[in-house]
Design a protein around this motif. Structure first.
Motif, mmCIF file in Angstrom:
data_model
loop_
_atom_site.group_PDB
_atom_site.id
_atom_site.type_symbol
_atom_site.label_atom_id
_atom_site.label_comp_id
_atom_site.label_asym_id
_atom_site.label_seq_id
_atom_site.Cartn_x
_atom_site.Cartn_y
_atom_site.Cartn_z
ATOM 1 N N PRO A 172 42.453 27.661 28.292
ATOM 2 C CA PRO A 172 42.410 28.017 29.722
ATOM 3 C C PRO A 172 43.656 27.605 30.497
ATOM 4 N N GLU B 257 47.819 30.238 32.012
ATOM 5 C CA GLU B 257 48.335 30.705 33.298
ATOM 6 C C GLU B 257 49.104 29.605 34.019
ATOM 7 N N LEU C 30 47.230 35.897 34.119
ATOM 8 C CA LEU C 30 45.799 35.994 34.407
ATOM 9 C C LEU C 30 45.322 37.434 34.270
ATOM 10 N N ASN D 114 44.980 38.264 30.632
ATOM 11 C CA ASN D 114 43.799 37.665 30.015
ATOM 12 C C ASN D 114 42.505 38.298 30.500
ATOM 13 N N ILE D 115 42.472 38.722 31.759
ATOM 14 C CA ILE D 115 41.293 39.423 32.270
ATOM 15 C C ILE D 115 41.069 40.719 31.482
ATOM 16 N N THR E 181 40.182 31.646 26.910
ATOM 17 C CA THR E 181 41.114 31.781 28.023
ATOM 18 C C THR E 181 40.417 31.487 29.346
ATOM 19 N N LEU E 182 41.199 31.391 30.409
ATOM 20 C CA LEU E 182 40.660 31.025 31.719
ATOM 21 C C LEU E 182 39.555 31.978 32.201
ATOM 22 N N PRO E 183 39.721 33.307 32.129
ATOM 23 C CA PRO E 183 38.634 34.192 32.578
ATOM 24 C C PRO E 183 37.337 33.980 31.810
ATOM 25 N N MET F 74 34.384 36.366 35.063
ATOM 26 C CA MET F 74 35.219 37.459 35.555
ATOM 27 C C MET F 74 35.340 37.477 37.069
ATOM 28 N N ALA G 169 37.684 34.766 38.189
ATOM 29 C CA ALA G 169 39.048 35.069 37.745
ATOM 30 C C ALA G 169 39.695 36.107 38.656
ATOM 31 N N PHE H 179 42.906 35.660 41.068
ATOM 32 C CA PHE H 179 44.027 36.603 41.023
ATOM 33 C C PHE H 179 44.491 36.934 42.437
#
Length: 305
Positions: free
Chosen positions: A131, A134, A197, A200-201, A214-216, A221, A224, A228
């Motif tokens: 995560p 980014e 980001l 990754n989304i 990953t972060l999302p 969602m 995330a 954004f």
């Protein structure tokens, strides 16, 4: 020949290299205005090292992905490996030359950038699978590139100085100068984090299949997509702060006019995150935010603010 060049461009994703070039330009014009100093040789060497390393990291990421998730490489693996070896050799050679010119601070900061950049795609625990991708991309591409750009051009001690006195290492930080540079860099950091980001989304489903976290995937969602949008809010607030503090000239505020276009793109991306259709909007947004700032910083060299 054209086909080979096209595949090479695809392999290293050359059009996306604005992430490294635009912060360099902004900080270079800032250094020229703030310190009235320019080291053309060191700047040229740094630019060669930076571009070569940026291309290497992107190519390495694609090369590793092709091994782990079966994605297609535009080049034969043997050719791709040779290109990667050539790029890192150029990057390291230029970096060694820059250290010889500018000393140990460049060695430490540049070495950290090389370590994190390589670790982003390679190793037992690639940072791109965590995560933190980014935040690290934004920090190292959005701040450390400008830091090195300003450092190699500014007079000695303007940002950081190190001195070894016997067994004691003395470190001097110019906090006001570093804070000004950090505020200047927030739009770049936010824009680069936004690109990562968005990427990754768009890749959430594929990343789930390949064991990435990953972060999302961690925050969900909805959060995330909200983050954004907030990254661009932070970018424009920093533009206002930079103009108010005299870090950028007042007419840098013209960059705020691009907010209408940027947030329209944010809405388009949020409605339909798609790697092929809407992901490029994050790169466009980065350019829309940065280009007026670079123009204002350049103009300030010739126009009294």
């Amino acid at each position: 020949m054209k086909g080979t060049v096209k595949r090479l461009v695809e392999f290293v994703q050359l059009p996306a290299k604005s992430a490294g070039v635009l912060p360099l330009l902004l900080s270079l014009f800032y250094a020229l205005r703030a310190y009235r100093a320019f080291d053309a040789r060191a700047t040229a060497v740094f630019a060669v090292s930076l571009l070569s390393f940026e291309l290497f990291i992107t190519g390495l990421n694609n090369y590793v992905d092709s091994k782990t998730d079966g994605s297609r490489l535009p080049l034969r693996r043997k050719t791709a490996k040779r290109i990667l070896i050539g790029l890192i050799a150029v990057a390291l050679g230029a970096a060694a030359g820059l250290v010889a010119l500018k000393g140990v601070v460049v060695l430490l900061a540049g070495g950290l950038c090389f370590l994190v950049g390589t670790g982003y795609s390679y190793g037992p625990f690639p940072l791109s699978k965590t995560p933190f991708g980014e935040a690290l991309s934004g920090l190292f591409e959005g701040f450390f590139i400008p830091f090195l750009t300003v450092y190699i051009n500014a007079p000695g001690g303007a940002l950081v100085s190190l001195a070894l006195n016997g067994a004691r290492l003395d470190v001097s930080l110019q906090l006001d100068a570093l804070l000004s540079l950090f505020i200047l860099c927030v739009p770049a950091m936010a824009g680069i984090a936004g690109i990562m980001l968005a990427n990754n989304i768009c890749d959430v489903e594929r990343d789930k299949q390949n064991g990435r976290r990953t972060l999302p995937m961690v925050v969900g969602m909805r959060a995330a997509l909200r983050l954004f949008a907030l990254l661009y809010v932070a970018a424009y607030l920093a533009v206002i702060a930079a103009a108010a503090a005299g870090i950028l000239p007042p007419y840098a505020l013209v960059a705020l006019l691009g907010a209408v276009f940027v947030f329209r793109n944010v809405r388009r991306f949020s409605r339909r995150p798609s790697k092929g259709e809407t992901f490029p909007l994050s790169i466009v947004n980065f350019i829309v935010v940065m280009a007026p700032l670079i123009a204002a910083a350049a103009a300030a060299l010739f126009v009294s603010s």
